[in-house]
Write a protein that holds these residues in place. Structure first.
Motif, mmCIF file in Angstrom:
data_model
loop_
_atom_site.group_PDB
_atom_site.id
_atom_site.type_symbol
_atom_site.label_atom_id
_atom_site.label_comp_id
_atom_site.label_asym_id
_atom_site.label_seq_id
_atom_site.Cartn_x
_atom_site.Cartn_y
_atom_site.Cartn_z
ATOM 1 N N GLU A 153 36.703 -14.186 52.318
ATOM 2 C CA GLU A 153 36.352 -14.210 53.739
ATOM 3 C C GLU A 153 35.818 -15.581 54.142
ATOM 4 O O GLU A 153 34.876 -16.095 53.546
ATOM 5 C CB GLU A 153 35.298 -13.144 54.041
ATOM 6 C CG GLU A 153 34.826 -13.127 55.484
ATOM 7 C CD GLU A 153 33.644 -12.197 55.693
ATOM 8 O OE1 GLU A 153 33.082 -12.203 56.796
ATOM 9 O OE2 GLU A 153 33.274 -11.476 54.737
ATOM 10 N N GLY A 189 30.896 -11.101 61.463
ATOM 11 C CA GLY A 189 30.690 -10.671 60.077
ATOM 12 C C GLY A 189 29.277 -10.157 59.866
ATOM 13 O O GLY A 189 28.328 -10.611 60.512
ATOM 14 N N GLN A 247 34.193 -10.742 48.361
ATOM 15 C CA GLN A 247 33.856 -9.337 48.149
ATOM 16 C C GLN A 247 34.696 -8.791 46.990
ATOM 17 O O GLN A 247 35.918 -8.917 47.004
ATOM 18 C CB GLN A 247 34.132 -8.510 49.418
ATOM 19 C CG GLN A 247 33.322 -8.935 50.635
ATOM 20 C CD GLN A 247 31.873 -8.463 50.594
ATOM 21 O OE1 GLN A 247 31.429 -7.895 49.588
ATOM 22 N NE2 GLN A 247 31.140 -8.678 51.655
ATOM 23 N N SER A 256 36.195 -14.350 59.648
ATOM 24 C CA SER A 256 35.296 -13.648 60.566
ATOM 25 C C SER A 256 34.753 -14.551 61.666
ATOM 26 O O SER A 256 34.055 -14.073 62.564
ATOM 27 C CB SER A 256 34.117 -13.039 59.790
ATOM 28 O OG SER A 256 34.584 -12.103 58.852
ATOM 29 N N GLU A 298 37.628 -17.379 64.519
ATOM 30 C CA GLU A 298 38.245 -16.433 63.577
ATOM 31 C C GLU A 298 39.546 -17.000 63.012
ATOM 32 O O GLU A 298 39.803 -16.909 61.799
ATOM 33 C CB GLU A 298 38.514 -15.105 64.286
ATOM 34 C CG GLU A 298 37.262 -14.302 64.581
ATOM 35 C CD GLU A 298 37.549 -13.096 65.456
ATOM 36 O OE1 GLU A 298 38.709 -12.962 65.920
ATOM 37 O OE2 GLU A 298 36.627 -12.291 65.684
ATOM 38 N N ARG A 348 34.061 -17.983 57.083
ATOM 39 C CA ARG A 348 33.174 -17.869 58.239
ATOM 40 C C ARG A 348 32.956 -19.256 58.834
ATOM 41 O O ARG A 348 33.304 -20.262 58.236
ATOM 42 C CB ARG A 348 31.842 -17.227 57.847
ATOM 43 C CG ARG A 348 31.973 -15.787 57.400
ATOM 44 C CD ARG A 348 30.630 -15.126 57.232
ATOM 45 N NE ARG A 348 30.795 -13.707 56.900
ATOM 46 C CZ ARG A 348 29.788 -12.842 56.815
ATOM 47 N NH1 ARG A 348 28.553 -13.245 57.043
ATOM 48 N NH2 ARG A 348 30.010 -11.578 56.512
ATOM 49 N N SER A 382 40.336 -19.909 54.694
ATOM 50 C CA SER A 382 40.423 -18.977 53.565
ATOM 51 C C SER A 382 41.816 -18.989 52.961
ATOM 52 O O SER A 382 41.979 -18.943 51.732
ATOM 53 C CB SER A 382 40.082 -17.550 54.027
ATOM 54 O OG SER A 382 38.733 -17.442 54.350
ATOM 55 N N VAL A 386 38.340 -9.702 48.459
ATOM 56 C CA VAL A 386 38.509 -10.216 49.818
ATOM 57 C C VAL A 386 37.872 -11.597 49.886
ATOM 58 O O VAL A 386 36.679 -11.756 49.603
ATOM 59 C CB VAL A 386 37.859 -9.286 50.861
ATOM 60 C CG1 VAL A 386 38.021 -9.878 52.261
ATOM 61 C CG2 VAL A 386 38.474 -7.897 50.798
ATOM 62 N N TYR A 440 40.066 -18.137 59.149
ATOM 63 C CA TYR A 440 41.148 -17.498 58.393
ATOM 64 C C TYR A 440 42.036 -18.552 57.733
ATOM 65 O O TYR A 440 42.393 -18.426 56.551
ATOM 66 C CB TYR A 440 41.992 -16.605 59.298
ATOM 67 C CG TYR A 440 43.276 -16.153 58.630
ATOM 68 C CD1 TYR A 440 43.263 -15.107 57.699
ATOM 69 C CD2 TYR A 440 44.486 -16.793 58.894
ATOM 70 C CE1 TYR A 440 44.421 -14.710 57.062
ATOM 71 C CE2 TYR A 440 45.651 -16.394 58.260
ATOM 72 C CZ TYR A 440 45.616 -15.356 57.343
ATOM 73 O OH TYR A 440 46.775 -14.983 56.705
ATOM 74 N N THR A 476 40.753 -13.217 54.863
ATOM 75 C CA THR A 476 40.362 -12.889 56.221
ATOM 76 C C THR A 476 39.435 -13.977 56.754
ATOM 77 O O THR A 476 38.903 -14.795 55.997
ATOM 78 C CB THR A 476 39.650 -11.523 56.274
ATOM 79 O OG1 THR A 476 39.403 -11.179 57.630
ATOM 80 C CG2 THR A 476 38.334 -11.554 55.516
#
Length: 232
Positions: A147, A207, A225, A203, A168, A149, A175, A145, A172, A201
């Motif tokens: 992510e 998060g 992740q 956050s 968000e 932020r 990312s 993943v 996104y 994703t």
């Protein structure tokens, strides 16, 4: 045709005798290794038999247990990894991209000067996945993943719903642009060759395990992740 002879201190040296001795040694090593492997397998069987597992299912259970051990070995190994651009945060149990990307305000475009290092970060992540041995490739898969932020402005105490939603969406898109950068440089294809499923994703200001206070700016990083799982 003359026969080739070896001599050592005046005595004839029998090549085939030494060759036979060597192969005998290999055979002994093979037998010992086989006995050790059988002993470990029998230990698993005895343990599961005592636990009430049906004999017909023991083999599957043993295989699953061995794969689980390999997953745990990967988990232990990644704790010691500390690359240049991909670093494992043992406190938060995650990888973090240490490339200090500074996006223009409200922009999702990755500045050109950071792209080379971000590609290198992707290559380092692939090296991390390759910590696992070759025999795991048909047994273990990875969920990755990416992510994004956002760091809250210094004067923002508690973002409202609209501010959070905007952050968000922006994180996104950032990312997603990292994914496209890696894809265009062959990084994603290499990850997929290591049995990876990649998700993106954002956050925003949310998060788990965010940096706070004077470390708020560290939330600008990409969080990676990596979760291994047993393939069906």
């Amino acid at each position: 045709m003359s026969r080739l002879k070896f001599r050592d201190e005046g005595e004839s040296h029998n090549f085939w005798q030494n060759y036979t001795d060597l192969m005998s040694g290999f055979l002994i090593v093979f037998i010992i290794a086989s006995l050790a492997a059988y002993s470990e397998y029998k230990g698993w069987v005895d343990m599961f038999t005592e636990a009430g597992v049906e004999k017909s299912n023991i083999k599957d259970v043993v295989v699953t247990a061995e794969i689980y051990k390999k997953i745990k070995s990967f988990e232990v190994a990644k704790n010691n990894l500390n690359k240049r651009f991909i670093k494992y945060n043992s406190t938060f149990k995650r990888f973090e991209c240490s490339v200090p990307v500074q996006f223009d305000p409200n922009s999702d475009v990755i500045p050109e000067k950071y792209k080379k290092d971000l590609v290198s970060a992707g290559e380092e992540l692939i090296q991390t996945l390759q910590v696992s041995s070759e025999d795991m490739k048909n047994q273990i898969g990875f969920t990755i993943v990416i992510e994004g932020r956002a760091a809250k402005p210094w004067n923002m105490q508690s973002p409202n719903v609209e501010q959070q939603k905007y952050a968000e969406e922006l994180s996104y898109r950032r990312s997603r642009n990292l994914f496209h950068l890696w894809q265009g440089n062959g990084v994603i294809a290499k990850m997929e060759a290591e049995n990876c499923n990649i998700f993106i994703t954002g956050s925003g200001y949310g998060g788990r395990f965010r940096y706070t206070g004077k470390d708020e700016d560290k939330n600008k990083t990409f969080i990676i992740q990596v979760t291994p799982y047993i393939k069906n």
